[in-house]
Scaffold this motif. Structure first.
Motif, mmCIF file in Angstrom:
data_model
loop_
_atom_site.group_PDB
_atom_site.id
_atom_site.type_symbol
_atom_site.label_atom_id
_atom_site.label_comp_id
_atom_site.label_asym_id
_atom_site.label_seq_id
_atom_site.Cartn_x
_atom_site.Cartn_y
_atom_site.Cartn_z
ATOM 1 N N LEU A 187 37.103 45.075 44.631
ATOM 2 C CA LEU A 187 37.524 46.166 43.591
ATOM 3 C C LEU A 187 36.397 46.083 42.728
ATOM 4 C CD1 LEU A 187 41.094 45.058 43.419
ATOM 5 C CD2 LEU A 187 40.394 47.077 44.258
ATOM 6 N N LEU A 188 35.651 44.958 42.427
ATOM 7 C CA LEU A 188 34.599 44.790 41.300
ATOM 8 C C LEU A 188 33.368 45.464 41.825
ATOM 9 C CD1 LEU A 188 33.338 43.992 38.725
ATOM 10 C CD2 LEU A 188 33.199 41.625 39.771
ATOM 11 N N ALA A 189 32.950 45.354 43.054
ATOM 12 C CA ALA A 189 31.612 45.952 43.534
ATOM 13 C C ALA A 189 31.846 47.145 43.753
ATOM 14 C CB ALA A 189 31.461 45.360 44.994
ATOM 15 N N SER A 190 32.786 47.872 44.155
ATOM 16 C CA SER A 190 33.226 49.361 44.286
ATOM 17 C C SER A 190 33.306 50.003 42.864
ATOM 18 C CB SER A 190 34.323 49.447 45.126
ATOM 19 O OG SER A 190 35.665 49.054 44.691
ATOM 20 N N GLY A 191 33.543 49.309 41.900
ATOM 21 C CA GLY A 191 33.711 49.811 40.621
ATOM 22 C C GLY A 191 35.123 50.268 40.158
ATOM 23 N N GLN A 192 36.130 49.674 41.022
ATOM 24 C CA GLN A 192 37.709 50.142 41.046
ATOM 25 C C GLN A 192 38.032 49.233 39.742
ATOM 26 O OE1 GLN A 192 40.030 50.970 44.538
ATOM 27 N NE2 GLN A 192 38.089 50.132 45.396
ATOM 28 N N VAL A 193 37.407 48.064 39.548
ATOM 29 C CA VAL A 193 37.825 47.125 38.292
ATOM 30 C C VAL A 193 36.641 47.097 37.668
ATOM 31 C CG1 VAL A 193 39.715 46.125 39.364
ATOM 32 C CG2 VAL A 193 37.825 44.981 39.463
#
Length: 197
Positions: A187-193
């Motif tokens: 989630l962090l690496a994909s920019g979702q959080v």
């Protein structure tokens, strides 16, 4: 596809959560790659696991440094040398300085074996059982200067069974940790959080 985020993992021991992250990152569609593993303990078994996977490793001994800040500055130098985007702490048993945590704020995450904000720090399972809780779990959170105080990204809940020992509960929670940490990093690496501003 967008370039994968470059992730360094910090460990102190066997690195079971590190292994879960390494395995997740093998998937072609996973948005992060593991580019280095650091340990503050030269004999940490997790270093051998990382080396076997062909991942660069590094260690520093606290005793070689005059202060915690000097250690953390050297650690940052290693991470920057790896061109690190995200830092994942996986059983890294060291209190980091505010200078370090602020340098990596929003880009450093940790997994903790409790449903934060309950049971920050050590001996989480024994303390939870002593309080008679019926539910335990784990939390992936952003790293901030306060110990285990950063905003949560994901949590997983685990039932407490009658007669549980701290080891019983730890084993059940660890299964969820190995599932939760790769998902939180995704989630962090994909920019979702992102770290709340």
């Amino acid at each position: 596809m967008t370039a994968k985020k470059r992730v360094a993992i910090l460990i102190s021991g066997r690195g079971s959560n590190m292994t879960a992250l390494i395995n997740a990152a093998k998937s072609p569609d996973y948005p992060a790659e593991i580019i280095g593993v650091f340990s503050n303990r030269v004999a940490a078994p997790g270093l051998d696991v990382a080396r076997a996977e062909g991942i660069p490793t590094a260690t520093l001994a606290q005793s070689s440094f005059a202060s915690r800040l000097a250690f953390d500055e050297a650690l940052t130098g290693i991470l920057e040398g790896w061109d690190t985007d995200i830092v994942c702490m996986a059983g890294f048993m060291r209190i980091l300085t505010p200078e370090f945590t602020n340098r990596w704020l929003g880009r450093a995450i940790n997994i903790h074996p409790s449903l934060l904000p309950a049971y920050k720090g050590l001996d989480t399972h024994a303390r939870a059982l002593a309080d008679g809780v019926t539910e335990a779990g784990c939390t992936v959170h952003f790293v901030t200067p306060g110990l285990d105080e950063g905003p949560a990204i994901l949590q997983a809940r685990v039932p407490v069974h009658p007669g549980d020992t701290p080891d019983d509960l730890a084993a059940r929670v660890l299964v969820e940790e190995h599932r939760l940490y790769p998902e939180a990093l995704r989630l962090l690496a994909s920019g979702q959080v992102a770290y709340p501003q």
